[in-house]
Enzyme design. Structure first.
Site, short mmCIF file in Angstrom:
data_model
loop_
_atom_site.label_atom_id
_atom_site.label_comp_id
_atom_site.label_asym_id
_atom_site.label_seq_id
_atom_site.Cartn_x
_atom_site.Cartn_y
_atom_site.Cartn_z
N HIS A 303 0.60 -0.99 -0.06
CA HIS A 303 -0.43 0.02 0.14
C HIS A 303 1.04 2.22 0.07
O HIS A 303 2.13 1.09 0.60
CB HIS A 303 -0.65 -0.04 1.47
CG HIS A 303 -2.44 0.76 1.11
ND1 HIS A 303 -1.91 2.03 1.46
CD2 HIS A 303 -3.46 0.63 0.40
CE1 HIS A 303 -3.09 3.07 1.18
NE2 HIS A 303 -4.20 1.84 1.06
N ASP A 361 -8.09 -5.50 0.38
CA ASP A 361 -7.94 -6.53 -0.58
C ASP A 361 -7.84 -7.76 -0.78
O ASP A 361 -8.48 -9.08 -1.97
CB ASP A 361 -7.45 -5.95 -1.85
CG ASP A 361 -8.54 -4.16 -2.02
OD1 ASP A 361 -9.46 -4.36 -2.39
OD2 ASP A 361 -7.54 -4.02 -2.98
N1 CMC Z 1 4.49 -7.48 -4.92
C1 CMC Z 1 4.97 -7.92 -4.95
N2 CMC Z 1 6.46 -6.35 -4.65
C2 CMC Z 1 5.48 -5.05 -4.15
C3 CMC Z 1 3.98 -4.84 -4.31
C4 CMC Z 1 3.60 -6.24 -4.72
N3 CMC Z 1 2.38 -6.15 -4.54
N4 CMC Z 1 3.56 -3.77 -3.86
C5 CMC Z 1 5.40 -3.33 -4.07
N5 CMC Z 1 6.62 -3.62 -4.07
C6 CMC Z 1 7.39 -3.46 -4.62
C7 CMC Z 1 8.08 -2.43 -6.06
O1 CMC Z 1 8.47 -3.85 -6.38
C8 CMC Z 1 8.79 -1.56 -4.89
O2 CMC Z 1 9.81 -2.75 -5.20
P1 CMC Z 1 11.49 -2.35 -5.25
O3 CMC Z 1 11.55 -0.83 -4.33
O4 CMC Z 1 12.72 -3.28 -5.05
O5 CMC Z 1 11.38 -1.75 -6.20
C9 CMC Z 1 8.19 -1.55 -3.93
O6 CMC Z 1 7.38 -2.66 -3.18
C10 CMC Z 1 7.94 0.38 -3.32
O7 CMC Z 1 6.52 -0.55 -4.52
P2 CMC Z 1 5.90 1.34 -5.55
O8 CMC Z 1 5.43 0.15 -6.05
O9 CMC Z 1 7.30 1.90 -5.62
O10 CMC Z 1 4.78 1.23 -4.53
P3 CMC Z 1 3.42 1.94 -4.39
O11 CMC Z 1 3.25 2.90 -3.58
O12 CMC Z 1 4.41 2.95 -6.12
O13 CMC Z 1 2.72 1.08 -4.53
C11 CMC Z 1 0.25 -0.46 -4.15
C12 CMC Z 1 1.25 0.65 -3.76
C13 CMC Z 1 -0.59 -0.34 -3.71
C14 CMC Z 1 0.46 0.86 -6.26
C15 CMC Z 1 1.77 -1.45 -4.77
O14 CMC Z 1 1.46 -1.63 -3.96
C16 CMC Z 1 0.58 -2.38 -5.74
O15 CMC Z 1 0.78 -2.52 -6.95
N6 CMC Z 1 0.42 -3.39 -5.27
C17 CMC Z 1 -0.48 -4.11 -6.01
C18 CMC Z 1 -2.02 -3.86 -6.04
C19 CMC Z 1 -2.83 -3.49 -5.32
O16 CMC Z 1 -3.23 -4.80 -4.26
N7 CMC Z 1 -3.26 -3.11 -4.63
C20 CMC Z 1 -4.40 -2.86 -3.68
C21 CMC Z 1 -4.63 -1.08 -2.91
S1 CMC Z 1 -5.47 -1.64 -1.47
C22 CMC Z 1 -7.05 -0.49 -1.64
C23 CMC Z 1 -7.17 0.56 -2.43
O17 CMC Z 1 -6.29 1.21 -2.14
O18 CMC Z 1 -7.53 0.48 -3.66
#
Ligand code: CMC
Length: 426
Positions: A303, A361
């Site tokens: 998240h 989720d």
């Molecule tokens: N699985 C594997 N690695 C992950 C994941 C994941 N679900 N989420 C983040 N990472 C890793 C990412 O690869 C990165 O690694 P590195 O630093 O080595 O490059 C690090 O963690 C930081 O990720 P980020 O993309 O910079 O983080 P963000 O804050 O931009 O993304 C997020 C947040 C929710 C988009 C992401 O965690 C994600 O894609 N999660 C899966 C989708 C999901 O479950 N979304 C629902 C969110 S809760 C309900 C809502 O608010 O709608």
């Protein structure tokens, strides 16, 4: 901390006021920064930017805390009802008994849709994704309820909020019925919000829906868990759309479109698809390896704000167990996969290092499936619940004397001015 922050740029030091909220990080006020420095700030994805002032929802992502108007989400999920929480989000305080009864009556008596509205659904392909229907149908509300689109009239703002909260379940249930090829079921005023919704989804002419208090309570709790979440992508979309003066129905349609994406509300559908793809516990290590190799992400994990267990996921996990036990599915193989996946991920260095925990989720897909919904409906249910958050945030913005159209700037890296080249010279 000092009351101002200093930034040195181009040989000049600029003092920027530091604003303090009631809790949470201080905020450096950069509103005059461009005028004084001739430079912009750069923050794609808004990771360091507070886009507005708000009194509605507070999240401490490190501590895993979520408060609505000061009340912890766990307590609301346990003790409140969805309509009680709606009133709280909209008005700022929990309702007393009379206020609650009046609010419940108002919402109940706004659940019907204009009969002509139903023709909209027939225009969609018979297998249209329910979120596609939602995006179109909710935008169309502004074509039916002209008497509540004047955003400068506080009473019209409130009526549009009531209409949206009341009619979203009816539209969502119609999207579901259309998708499944069953006849529409009209709302009934003797049922609660969650009961009414479940009945509109699951009643068929051949057999009425049978109320089940455990499942109804679970539905209501799922609505509470998704009611608001501060300045997330869809809420920011609603605020941005609203900042131009667009009517509330159009703004909520914009929020629904944003919610649909798999990184946001679409994640619950993706999370269930992922669990199905893994299928059995023995395939988890191979799947986790794929995540580490960056071939895909673990859906329902991670998240932007929570760097700890999502407090909504805690309640969702409990609700999931209750629902599965009630429908006689406590041995659901997907639940086993989810629990083992969670256990492995929480003890794996890759996830620990990145502070990746289950989000709301992760367990909602299995729960909603057990309630009888297909995966295509999951984000629709999220949209039904989040409508109150969107409209409360929209109202707060319109009522803020400091609000102005949202108009970010950019770091331009394109071509410099050049002369047009006629086609025969290119
Ligand atoms: N699985 C594997 N690695 C992950 C994941 C994941 N679900 N989420 C983040 N990472 C890793 C990412 O690869 C990165 O690694 P590195 O630093 O080595 O490059 C690090 O963690 C930081 O990720 P980020 O993309 O910079 O983080 P963000 O804050 O931009 O993304 C997020 C947040 C929710 C988009 C992401 O965690 C994600 O894609 N999660 C899966 C989708 C999901 O479950 N979304 C629902 C969110 S809760 C309900 C809502 O608010 O709608």
């Amino acid at each position: 901390m000092a009351d101002t922050a200093k930034i040195s740029i181009g040989g000049k030091t600029i003092d920027l006021p530091i604003l303090k909220g009631t809790t949470g990080p201080d905020v450096v006020d950069i509103r005059k920064f461009y005028a004084e420095s001739d430079a912009f700030t750069y923050d794609p994805g808004f990771t360091s930017t507070a886009s507005c002032e708000s009194k509605i929802t507070y999240i401490d992502g490190d501590a895993g805390v979520l408060l609505h108007r000061g009340y912890p989400i766990g307590e609301l999920a346990e003790k409140s009802t969805f309509l009680d929480t709606c009133y709280l989000l909209l008005h700022g305080e929990l309702p007393n008994a009379k206020q609650y009864a009046d609010f419940e009556h108002t919402i109940t008596y706004h659940t019907m849709l204009h009969e002509q509205f139903d023709r909209f659904f027939q225009g969609f392909r018979r297998d249209a994704h329910p979120m596609a229907i939602m995006t179109g149908a909710v935008g169309a509300l502004s074509a039916f309820y002209h008497d509540s689109t004047d955003i400068n009239d506080p009473q019209q703002r409130m009526i549009s909020a009531h209409r949206l909260i009341a009619k979203m379940p009816t539209i969502a249930a119609r999207a579901f019925k259309y998708f499944t090829g069953q006849p529409f079921v009209h709302p009934r005023n003797d049922l609660s919000y969650a009961e009414n919704f479940l009945r509109m989804c699951f009643s068929v002419p051949a057999e009425d829906w049978k109320p089940n208090p455990v499942l109804t309570r679970a539905m209501d709790r799922i609505f509470i868990l998704h009611a608001d979440h501060e300045q997330n992508a869809s809420t920011s979309t609603v605020r941005l759309a609203g900042s131009s003066g667009a009517n509330p129905f159009a703004c909520i349609a914009a929020g629904i479109a944003c919610l649909w994406g798999p990184a946001h509300g679409g994640a619950n559908e993706e999370a269930l698809n992922m669990l199905k793809e893994i299928g059995t516990v023995d395939r988890i290590p191979e799947y986790i390896q794929g995540v580490k190799d960056r071939r895909y992400r673990l859906m329902g994990f991670g998240h932007r704000v929570y760097k700890n267990y999502d407090p909504r996921a805690t309640v969702m996990q409990k609700t999931c167990h209750e629902v599965l036990a009630e429908v006689g599915d406590a041995d659901d193989p997907l639940l086993k996969v989810a629990m083992e996946l969670e256990r492995i991920a929480l003890s794996d260095e890759y996830f620990i290092e990145r502070k990746l925990y289950p989000n709301v989720d992760f367990y909602s897909g299995i729960t909603l499936r057990a309630l009888g919904f297909p995966a295509e409906m999951f984000t629709v249910l999220f949209a039904v619940a989040r409508t109150v958050g969107w409209i409360s945030q929209w109202k707060e913005m319109i009522e803020d004397p400091a609000y102005k159209i949202g108009r970010p700037r950019q770091l331009y890296t394109g071509a410099l001015q050049r002369a047009y080249v006629p086609v025969d010279k290119r």
